[in-house]
Enzyme design. Structure first.
Site, PDB file in Angstrom:
ATOM      1  N   LYS A   1       0.850  -1.196   0.000  1.00 14.16           N
ATOM      2  CA  LYS A   1       0.000   0.000   0.000  1.00 14.16           C
ATOM      3  C   LYS A   1       0.882   1.241   0.000  1.00 14.16           C
ATOM      4  CE  LYS A   1       0.800   1.619   4.330  1.00 14.16           C
ATOM      5  NZ  LYS A   1       1.347   2.965   4.643  1.00 14.16           N
TER       6      LYS A   1
ATOM      7  N   VAL B   1      11.156  -4.766   3.398  1.00  8.92           N
ATOM      8  CA  VAL B   1      10.793  -4.820   4.818  1.00  8.92           C
ATOM      9  C   VAL B   1      11.056  -3.460   5.470  1.00  8.92           C
ATOM     10  CG1 VAL B   1      11.289  -5.980   7.013  1.00  8.92           C
ATOM     11  CG2 VAL B   1      11.312  -7.282   4.867  1.00  8.92           C
TER      12      VAL B   1
ATOM     13  N   ALA C   1       9.515  -0.619   5.246  1.00 10.11           N
ATOM     14  CA  ALA C   1       9.608   0.346   4.148  1.00 10.11           C
ATOM     15  C   ALA C   1       8.467   1.354   4.116  1.00 10.11           C
ATOM     16  CB  ALA C   1       9.661  -0.401   2.819  1.00 10.11           C
ATOM     17  N   GLY C   2       7.475   1.217   5.013  1.00 11.98           N
ATOM     18  CA  GLY C   2       6.313   2.095   4.945  1.00 11.98           C
ATOM     19  C   GLY C   2       5.301   1.650   3.913  1.00 11.98           C
ATOM     20  N   LEU C   3       5.375   0.369   3.498  1.00  9.35           N
ATOM     21  CA  LEU C   3       4.493  -0.168   2.465  1.00  9.35           C
ATOM     22  C   LEU C   3       3.553  -1.245   2.995  1.00  9.35           C
ATOM     23  CD1 LEU C   3       7.150  -0.472  -0.403  1.00  9.35           C
ATOM     24  CD2 LEU C   3       5.434   1.333  -0.113  1.00  9.35           C
TER      25      LEU C   3
ATOM     26  N   SER D   1       1.708  -6.304   7.266  1.00 11.80           N
ATOM     27  CA  SER D   1       0.258  -6.220   7.444  1.00 11.80           C
ATOM     28  C   SER D   1      -0.477  -6.867   6.277  1.00 11.80           C
ATOM     29  CB  SER D   1      -0.182  -4.758   7.574  1.00 11.80           C
ATOM     30  OG  SER D   1       0.350  -4.170   8.749  1.00 11.80           O
ATOM     31  N   SER D   2       0.046  -6.667   5.063  1.00 15.07           N
ATOM     32  CA  SER D   2      -0.579  -7.276   3.893  1.00 15.07           C
ATOM     33  C   SER D   2      -0.423  -8.789   3.906  1.00 15.07           C
ATOM     34  CB  SER D   2       0.016  -6.690   2.610  1.00 15.07           C
ATOM     35  OG  SER D   2      -0.751  -7.053   1.482  1.00 15.07           O
TER      36      SER D   2
ATOM     37  N   ASP E   1      -2.779  -1.471  10.185  1.00 16.63           N
ATOM     38  CA  ASP E   1      -2.949  -1.478   8.729  1.00 16.63           C
ATOM     39  C   ASP E   1      -3.602  -2.746   8.196  1.00 16.63           C
ATOM     40  OD1 ASP E   1      -1.832   1.038   8.335  1.00 16.63           O
ATOM     41  OD2 ASP E   1       0.186   0.269   7.992  1.00 16.63           O
TER      42      ASP E   1
END
Length: 287
Positions: free
Chosen positions: A10, A95, A97-99, A103-104, A136
């Site tokens: 995300k 990892v 990374a703010g992405l 969570s995904s 998230d």
């Protein structure tokens, strides 16, 4: 039986922090959307009552610290599942990374186990489990594009953005989300108005989306890691239509409307940043 599920990354189109809550978390308001850089989750049912996790990257924990493990455990506990599962995670999302990679992975595990164990749960019920794992995870269960409030776990799906390219660039550092929030001075940030971003998304106004990108955490992360700001500056220089740091960083993304410009931005960034990806916006939420 084996099931494979995609776990897309995300990005934050907006991220605003309103105040610190009594529970220690921060009250946030943000618009997130998914992109087609994805981990892959392979799930194999086990006859024994055990959760086993293996990860393609050795530095990612494979025990109860792993969010996919926690997702399987939460489902087993809530719905009295006595079967076990072997979870193999192929990591493509960087990892820390703010992405929302972890969570995904958890969200994809919930969706996949819903099929593997024939639970028949709705997306809303899976998101309810996700809220117990991390802020998230509920959004990642839904996918698509959404306004997230509370500590990020209250999800209101919105329209999908128009088609477009996304350049992701991550410097070789990790950023602690907790540390960034701890250093944030909420009373000094410039808050954003999400209504303009939502209007731009709903009217498929790509340039309007680029004009309303906003992340109140940028200044904190930039002050600690100037290389993140340098990536943002370079991405603008190479011609991205809109540029923003995702989450607490360190990944910076650039929105690009034309494929010809995409190659220029991508190749320019590859000159000084190893982890660079050219991906598309995902227009559909998970069913």
């Amino acid at each position: 039986m084996k099931i494979s599920v995609k776990a897309p990354a995300k990005i934050n189109l907006t991220l605003d922090v309103l105040h610190k809550r009594n529970d220690g978390f921060h009250e946030v308001k943000m618009i997130m959307t998914t992109v087609d850089l994805s981990d892959r989750i392979d799930l194999v049912e086990l006859d024994i009552d055990k959760i086993m996790v293996e990860v393609s990257e050795g530095f990612v924990p494979s025990d109860e610290r792993n969010l996919a493990y926690q997702a399987a455990l939460k489902l087993k506990q809530r719905y009295n599942i006595t079967k076990g599962v072997y979870i193999y995670i192929t990591k493509n999302i960087p990892v820390a990374a703010g992405l929302a990679g972890g969570s995904s992975d958890a969200a994809a595990t919930l969706r996949g186990l819903n099929q593997l164990w024939n639970l028949g749960l709705s997306i809303e019920e899976l998101a309810s489990v996700g809220r117990e794992i991390g802020s998230d995870v509920a959004f990642c269960v839904y996918g698509g594009t959404a306004l997230a409030t509370g500590r990020g776990e209250i999800i209101e799906p919105i329209a999908s953005p128009p088609p477009g390219w996304v350049i992701l660039a991550k410097p070789p550092i990790g950023v602690s989300t907790a540390d960034i929030y701890r250093r944030l001075q909420v009373d000094k940030v410039s808050h954003c108005d999400e209504t303009e971003m939502i209007r731009a998304i709903e009217t498929k106004n790509f340039q309007g989306i680029c004009n309303n990108l906003h992340n109140v955490l940028e200044d904190v992360t930039f002050s600690l890691y100037p290389e993140v700001q340098n990536i943002k500056d370079q991405m603008k220089k190479f011609g991205a239509d809109g540029v923003l740091m995702s989450g607490s960083g360190p990944t910076v993304f650039g929105l690009v409307s034309k494929e010809s410009r995409l190659n220029r931005v991508y190749n320019g960034l590859r000159g000084f940043c190893h982890d660079v990806y050219a991906v598309r916006l995902i227009n559909q939420p998970h069913s």
